[in-house]
Design an enzyme around this catalytic site. Structure first.
Site, PDB file in Angstrom:
ATOM      1  N   GLU A  94      42.326  85.112   9.536  1.00 56.67           N
ATOM      2  CA  GLU A  94      42.941  83.787   9.539  1.00 56.67           C
ATOM      3  C   GLU A  94      43.004  83.189   8.133  1.00 56.67           C
ATOM      4  O   GLU A  94      44.011  82.589   7.743  1.00 56.67           O
ATOM      5  CB  GLU A  94      42.185  82.848  10.482  1.00 56.67           C
ATOM      6  CG  GLU A  94      42.359  83.171  11.953  1.00 56.67           C
ATOM      7  CD  GLU A  94      43.821  83.126  12.398  1.00 56.67           C
ATOM      8  OE1 GLU A  94      44.599  82.333  11.818  1.00 56.67           O
ATOM      9  OE2 GLU A  94      44.187  83.878  13.304  1.00 56.67           O
TER      10      GLU A  94
ATOM     11  N   TRP B  81      44.030  92.722  13.696  1.00 57.89           N
ATOM     12  CA  TRP B  81      43.082  91.676  14.093  1.00 57.89           C
ATOM     13  C   TRP B  81      43.199  91.317  15.572  1.00 57.89           C
ATOM     14  O   TRP B  81      42.382  90.576  16.094  1.00 57.89           O
ATOM     15  CB  TRP B  81      43.281  90.423  13.234  1.00 57.89           C
ATOM     16  CG  TRP B  81      44.701  90.037  13.018  1.00 57.89           C
ATOM     17  CD1 TRP B  81      45.488  89.282  13.844  1.00 57.89           C
ATOM     18  CD2 TRP B  81      45.520  90.398  11.908  1.00 57.89           C
ATOM     19  NE1 TRP B  81      46.750  89.149  13.321  1.00 57.89           N
ATOM     20  CE2 TRP B  81      46.802  89.815  12.125  1.00 57.89           C
ATOM     21  CE3 TRP B  81      45.304  91.130  10.750  1.00 57.89           C
ATOM     22  CZ2 TRP B  81      47.856  89.960  11.219  1.00 57.89           C
ATOM     23  CZ3 TRP B  81      46.358  91.271   9.860  1.00 57.89           C
ATOM     24  CH2 TRP B  81      47.606  90.693  10.089  1.00 57.89           C
ATOM     25  N   ARG B  82      44.223  91.876  16.251  1.00 58.85           N
ATOM     26  CA  ARG B  82      44.318  91.668  17.691  1.00 58.85           C
ATOM     27  C   ARG B  82      43.551  92.720  18.470  1.00 58.85           C
ATOM     28  O   ARG B  82      43.462  92.643  19.695  1.00 58.85           O
ATOM     29  CB  ARG B  82      45.793  91.669  18.124  1.00 58.85           C
ATOM     30  CG  ARG B  82      46.520  90.401  17.712  1.00 58.85           C
ATOM     31  CD  ARG B  82      47.937  90.383  18.214  1.00 58.85           C
ATOM     32  NE  ARG B  82      48.584  89.126  17.827  1.00 58.85           N
ATOM     33  CZ  ARG B  82      49.890  88.917  17.838  1.00 58.85           C
ATOM     34  NH1 ARG B  82      50.700  89.900  18.221  1.00 58.85           N
ATOM     35  NH2 ARG B  82      50.396  87.761  17.477  1.00 58.85           N
TER      36      ARG B  82
ATOM     37  N   CYS C  56      67.915  82.314  20.017  1.00 57.60           N
ATOM     38  CA  CYS C  56      67.726  81.648  21.306  1.00 57.60           C
ATOM     39  C   CYS C  56      68.064  82.548  22.486  1.00 57.60           C
ATOM     40  O   CYS C  56      67.463  82.428  23.561  1.00 57.60           O
ATOM     41  CB  CYS C  56      68.557  80.371  21.355  1.00 57.60           C
ATOM     42  SG  CYS C  56      68.074  79.139  20.118  1.00 57.60           S
TER      43      CYS C  56
ATOM     44  N   CYS D 243      65.010  84.346  23.478  1.00 61.56           N
ATOM     45  CA  CYS D 243      63.799  83.532  23.663  1.00 61.56           C
ATOM     46  C   CYS D 243      63.386  83.474  25.130  1.00 61.56           C
ATOM     47  O   CYS D 243      64.198  83.126  25.994  1.00 61.56           O
ATOM     48  CB  CYS D 243      64.046  82.120  23.133  1.00 61.56           C
ATOM     49  SG  CYS D 243      62.610  81.037  23.343  1.00 61.56           S
TER      50      CYS D 243
ATOM     51  N   GLN E 277      48.855  80.682   3.858  1.00 65.22           N
ATOM     52  CA  GLN E 277      49.670  80.739   2.636  1.00 65.22           C
ATOM     53  C   GLN E 277      50.139  82.162   2.286  1.00 65.22           C
ATOM     54  O   GLN E 277      50.635  82.384   1.184  1.00 65.22           O
ATOM     55  CB  GLN E 277      48.890  80.172   1.437  1.00 65.22           C
ATOM     56  CG  GLN E 277      48.246  78.829   1.668  1.00 65.22           C
ATOM     57  CD  GLN E 277      49.248  77.706   1.848  1.00 65.22           C
ATOM     58  OE1 GLN E 277      50.360  77.789   1.361  1.00 65.22           O
ATOM     59  NE2 GLN E 277      48.863  76.660   2.542  1.00 65.22           N
ATOM     60  N   THR E 278      49.951  83.132   3.181  1.00 68.87           N
ATOM     61  CA  THR E 278      50.333  84.516   2.881  1.00 68.87           C
ATOM     62  C   THR E 278      51.049  85.117   4.086  1.00 68.87           C
ATOM     63  O   THR E 278      50.600  84.956   5.223  1.00 68.87           O
ATOM     64  CB  THR E 278      49.089  85.365   2.552  1.00 68.87           C
ATOM     65  OG1 THR E 278      48.347  84.739   1.507  1.00 68.87           O
ATOM     66  CG2 THR E 278      49.482  86.763   2.107  1.00 68.87           C
TER      67      THR E 278
ATOM     68  N   TYR F 267      42.762  74.083  12.837  1.00 75.88           N
ATOM     69  CA  TYR F 267      43.494  75.279  13.241  1.00 75.88           C
ATOM     70  C   TYR F 267      42.587  76.512  13.241  1.00 75.88           C
ATOM     71  O   TYR F 267      42.546  77.269  14.220  1.00 75.88           O
ATOM     72  CB  TYR F 267      44.697  75.531  12.312  1.00 75.88           C
ATOM     73  CG  TYR F 267      45.200  76.950  12.455  1.00 75.88           C
ATOM     74  CD1 TYR F 267      46.029  77.305  13.512  1.00 75.88           C
ATOM     75  CD2 TYR F 267      44.779  77.953  11.583  1.00 75.88           C
ATOM     76  CE1 TYR F 267      46.450  78.616  13.682  1.00 75.88           C
ATOM     77  CE2 TYR F 267      45.199  79.265  11.750  1.00 75.88           C
ATOM     78  CZ  TYR F 267      46.025  79.590  12.797  1.00 75.88           C
ATOM     79  OH  TYR F 267      46.420  80.879  12.983  1.00 75.88           O
TER      80      TYR F 267
ATOM     81  N   ASP G 258      49.993  76.003  13.797  1.00 73.94           N
ATOM     82  CA  ASP G 258      50.358  76.405  12.439  1.00 73.94           C
ATOM     83  C   ASP G 258      51.839  76.105  12.248  1.00 73.94           C
ATOM     84  O   ASP G 258      52.474  75.468  13.097  1.00 73.94           O
ATOM     85  CB  ASP G 258      50.030  77.886  12.188  1.00 73.94           C
ATOM     86  CG  ASP G 258      50.926  78.835  12.973  1.00 73.94           C
ATOM     87  OD1 ASP G 258      51.688  78.371  13.871  1.00 73.94           O
ATOM     88  OD2 ASP G 258      50.884  80.046  12.701  1.00 73.94           O
TER      89      ASP G 258
ATOM     90  N   LEU H 263      46.271  87.912  -3.440  1.00 79.64           N
ATOM     91  CA  LEU H 263      46.525  87.011  -2.325  1.00 79.64           C
ATOM     92  C   LEU H 263      46.674  85.561  -2.786  1.00 79.64           C
ATOM     93  O   LEU H 263      47.252  84.741  -2.074  1.00 79.64           O
ATOM     94  CB  LEU H 263      45.396  87.099  -1.286  1.00 79.64           C
ATOM     95  CG  LEU H 263      45.397  88.340  -0.397  1.00 79.64           C
ATOM     96  CD1 LEU H 263      44.116  88.425   0.400  1.00 79.64           C
ATOM     97  CD2 LEU H 263      46.606  88.337   0.532  1.00 79.64           C
TER      98      LEU H 263
END
Length: 370
Positions: free
Chosen positions: A51, A38-39, A215, A218, A56-57, A136, A154, A96
């Site tokens: 989206e 999807w990118r 961290c 990051c 929830q998945t 969102y 999110d 799903l």
């Protein structure tokens, strides 16, 4: 550094400091960002599908089981989805869960076709007026499809921002939600919102994870007050969860000539789906239990017991035409099923296959003896 006078009154850094934070995050994303399907598109239809599927998945479920690509092959645009039968949609969504997401996706498709001539509005408020589209999701479409500045929040972003600002209050309250959305809005750049929103979500998915944040890896740890104070692993905090309620459920598998008897769901939650017929406890006493397993739904933990049942047990339903007989050799032969009942049929088929194989081996051994 991002600084804070109190948990509820965070001091936002100067624009120059925000820009350095953004550039550090975007540089990491350019070098390390994942290549999700999807990118590779700016089609608002594909973005909205992805989206809603990802609500929830987990990403790994959507990718490994091919839900996203399979959906787009079957319903490639708003028009094909708007004109589809509900049963087709539920079957494509099968596994799903939370099937209202699929129903809302079709409702949104119908609105876009009827009210907007098949063109998605480039307006956050209009997007939020579509069925199933909240703040969102509207922000995701605006930024990922149109590259327009729109904050998104999110669960991953909540975790990143709570640690970034060392926010110690429960994040799942209306007050905290407002604060976090304000922080997200002020940190989102005017240009490049698509990459920035992807980056901050992926940071939460891969680096700023729930139990053991990495961290050392990051890219924005220098700005993280939670890490500076040594409390990053304890954040974010949430209100106490409601106790899990345990339930029992009994269903029967009746098979006729390789076809299984199914009935339509009566509950609103699973409207449009099919299921194995439920049987009462006193009826189960005389039946052979095939297997059992647990499944979760919201705050319930359900123990599902599956019994081999004779056709006569459901003769009243069969006579009234309540249910129907469906081929069970493959998932494609079945109507859209709730996940527990599809799993039960799959387990039953596997059990029968193993039993058949064992019987064949026994016959072969007998023939060798004779």
């Amino acid at each position: 550094m991002l600084d804070s006078d109190s948990n509820s009154d965070v001091e936002i850094p100067e624009p120059e400091e925000i820009e350095r934070f953004q550039q550090a995050l975007l540089g990491w994303f350019r070098d390390c960002g994942k290549d999700y399907p999807w990118r590779n598109t700016s089609d608002p239809y594909a973005i909205l599908v992805s989206e809603l599927m990802l609500q929830q998945t987990q990403i790994v479920t959507v990718l490994k089981k091919g839900y996203f690509t399979r959906w787009l092959r079957k319903f490639p645009d708003w028009e094909s989805l708007a004109s589809a039968q509900e049963e087709e949609i539920l079957k494509a969504w099968e596994g799903l869960g939370y099937y209202n997401r699929a129903r809302n996706l079709q409702k949104a498709a119908k609105v876009i076709c009827q009210d907007y001539e098949g063109v998605v509005p480039r307006d956050v408020d209009l997007l939020q007026s579509l069925p199933g589209v909240g703040r969102y999701t509207a922000g995701a479409v605006m930024s990922f499809a149109f590259n327009q500045r729109a904050p998104i929040v999110d669960g991953n972003v909540v975790r990143v921002l709570a640690r970034l600002f060392a926010y110690g209050e429960p994040v799942d309250t209306p007050k905290s939600s407002r604060l976090i959305w304000e922080w997200a809005d002020q940190l989102t750049p005017v240009g490049g919102a698509r990459d920035y929103n992807s980056a901050i979500m992926e940071l939460g998915q891969r680096i700023c994870v729930r139990s053991a944040p990495a961290c050392e890896s990051c890219p924005v740890s220098n700005w993280c007050r939670g890490r500076r104070d040594g409390i990053e692993s304890s954040l974010p905090r949430k209100k106490a969860k409601a106790a899990v309620t345990r339930l029992k459920e009994r269903v029967g598998i009746a098979v006729r000539a390789g076809r299984v008897f199914l009935v339509k769901e009566a509950s609103r939650r699973r409207k449009g789906l099919w299921r194995l017929p439920e049987i009462q406890e006193n009826m189960a006493d005389d039946l052979l239990e095939a297997f059992r397993f647990d499944y979760s739904i919201t705050r319930y933990r359900v123990n599902l017991r599956v019994f081999e049942a004779p056709e006569s047990l459901f003769e009243g339903m069969i006579a009234e035409g309540v249910g129907g007989w469906y081929g069970m050799e493959s998932d494609e032969e079945l109507p859209p099923l709730g996940a527990p009942y599809l799993r039960a049929i799959q387990k039953y088929n596997k059990f029968q296959s193993e039993l058949s194989g064992a019987n064949e081996d026994l016959e072969v051994n007998k023939s060798k003896i004779h």
